[in-house]
Each structure stands twice: as structure tokens, then as C-alpha cells.
Enzyme design. Structure first.
Site, PDB file in Angstrom:
ATOM      1  N   LYS A  82      23.253 -10.675 -34.243  1.00  0.00           N
ATOM      2  CA  LYS A  82      21.789 -11.091 -34.770  1.00  0.00           C
ATOM      3  C   LYS A  82      21.104 -11.934 -33.466  1.00  0.00           C
ATOM      4  CE  LYS A  82      21.697 -13.532 -38.364  1.00  0.00           C
ATOM      5  NZ  LYS A  82      21.601 -14.405 -39.843  1.00  0.00           N
ATOM      6  N   CYS A  99       6.350 -13.347 -29.565  1.00  0.00           N
ATOM      7  CA  CYS A  99       6.477 -11.897 -29.644  1.00  0.00           C
ATOM      8  C   CYS A  99       7.049 -11.583 -31.058  1.00  0.00           C
ATOM      9  CB  CYS A  99       7.577 -11.450 -28.672  1.00  0.00           C
ATOM     10  SG  CYS A  99       7.696  -9.926 -28.535  1.00  0.00           S
ATOM     11  N   CYS A 101       6.774  -7.795 -31.227  1.00  0.00           N
ATOM     12  CA  CYS A 101       7.112  -6.529 -30.768  1.00  0.00           C
ATOM     13  C   CYS A 101       8.377  -6.084 -30.369  1.00  0.00           C
ATOM     14  CB  CYS A 101       5.914  -5.716 -30.093  1.00  0.00           C
ATOM     15  SG  CYS A 101       6.114  -6.399 -28.292  1.00  0.00           S
ATOM     16  N   CYS A 110       5.450 -14.489 -26.181  1.00  0.00           N
ATOM     17  CA  CYS A 110       4.800 -13.069 -26.061  1.00  0.00           C
ATOM     18  C   CYS A 110       4.131 -13.195 -24.725  1.00  0.00           C
ATOM     19  CB  CYS A 110       3.648 -13.258 -26.960  1.00  0.00           C
ATOM     20  SG  CYS A 110       2.388 -11.733 -26.680  1.00  0.00           S
ATOM     21  N   HIS A 114       2.987  -6.151 -26.262  1.00  0.00           N
ATOM     22  CA  HIS A 114       2.395  -5.245 -27.276  1.00  0.00           C
ATOM     23  C   HIS A 114       1.364  -4.666 -27.048  1.00  0.00           C
ATOM     24  CE1 HIS A 114       0.236  -9.232 -27.436  1.00  0.00           C
ATOM     25  NE2 HIS A 114      -0.758  -8.494 -28.043  1.00  0.00           N
TER      26      HIS A 114
END
Length: 134
Positions: A82, A99, A101, A110, A114
Site C-alpha cells: 500500500k 497528485c 492521478c 503534483c 494529469h
């Protein structure tokens, strides 16, 4: 013509009868098997994407090949069971852009990946922005 075709298929009367079919019998059965299998698969896919029955059907049939949802994460920490990241709020400054995506090279932050993902897939994912209130 279709009832005659179905009537003339070499379908055995018992389970052991399948082992005594000739190669010619199997050749005659293959198109029928492919058609039935294909129609069954397409029917399940259609039902799985319907708004009423779809969610229940997807949950029940998720263990079948072709019915499992696609992975979201295809590259971040794939060796972990995980993915968990911790960011200390004190180290974040005035805002953090995270982030969602799973495509960022700077994950969990990020990097704008995306935008390409959204263009390629028609998705509408964007970052999570966390900021201090004024």
C-alpha cells in the site's frame, strides 16, 4: 437454417462423450463455442456498465478475467502493498499541491502529469491543493 445447424452439432449425451469426439467434431463445435462465449462476454460487459445492475454485477464478477477494474497506480512504489506518504504541515509552506492521478514523477506532489492523462483518456482528474487559511 439455424435450427438445423444447432441440431446437427455433435454435442454428446454425457460428460465422457466429450472425450470421444473426433477432430472434425471439435472443428464444427469451435465456431458455436466462440459465438456463445463472445455473446456472453459482451452481454456481461454491457450489463456491468449499466447504471442499475452494473455496480452489483461488477462487485460479484470482479474475480473473472476481463471484469476486474484497471489499476490506478501503474508506477509509484509498486513493490509496496500500500502506498502511504506523510507530509508534515509545518514543512508545507503556504500550500501543497498533491497528485491524484498517480502519474507524477514527483509523487506525492503534483507535477502537472494529469493534463496529459486527461487529454489521452478524457478523464478530468486534477491535483489536491491544501493551503493555509488566511
Amino acid at each position: 437454417p439455424l435450427p438445423n445447424y444447432l441440431h446437427n452439432l455433435p454435442i454428446p449425451d454425457s460428460v465422457l462423450g466429450w472425450f470421444s469426439l473426433s477432430i472434425g467434431d471439435w472443428v464444427r463445435l469451435v465456431p458455436f463455442g466462440v459465438a456463445v462465449g463472445g455473446l456472453s462476454y459482451l452481454s456481461l460487459q454491457g450489463l456491468a456498465n449499466s447504471p442499475v445492475v452494473g455496480p452489483v454485477l461488477k462487485e460479484k464478477l470482479s474475480m473473472l478475467p476481463g471484469m476486474k477494474g484497471n489499476r490506478v497506480n501503474e508506477m509509484i512504489k509498486m513493490d509496496c502493498g500500500k502506498v502511504v506518504d506523510t507530509v508534515d504541515i509545518e514543512d508545507m509552506g503556504d500550500k501543497g499541491v498533491f497528485c491524484r492521478c498517480w502519474k507524477s514523477k514527483k509523487f506525492p506532489y503534483c507535477d502537472g502529469s494529469h493534463a496529459k492523462h486527461n487529454t489521452e483518456t478524457g478523464d478530468n482528474v486534477g491535483p489536491l491543493i491544501v493551503k493555509k487559511s488566511a
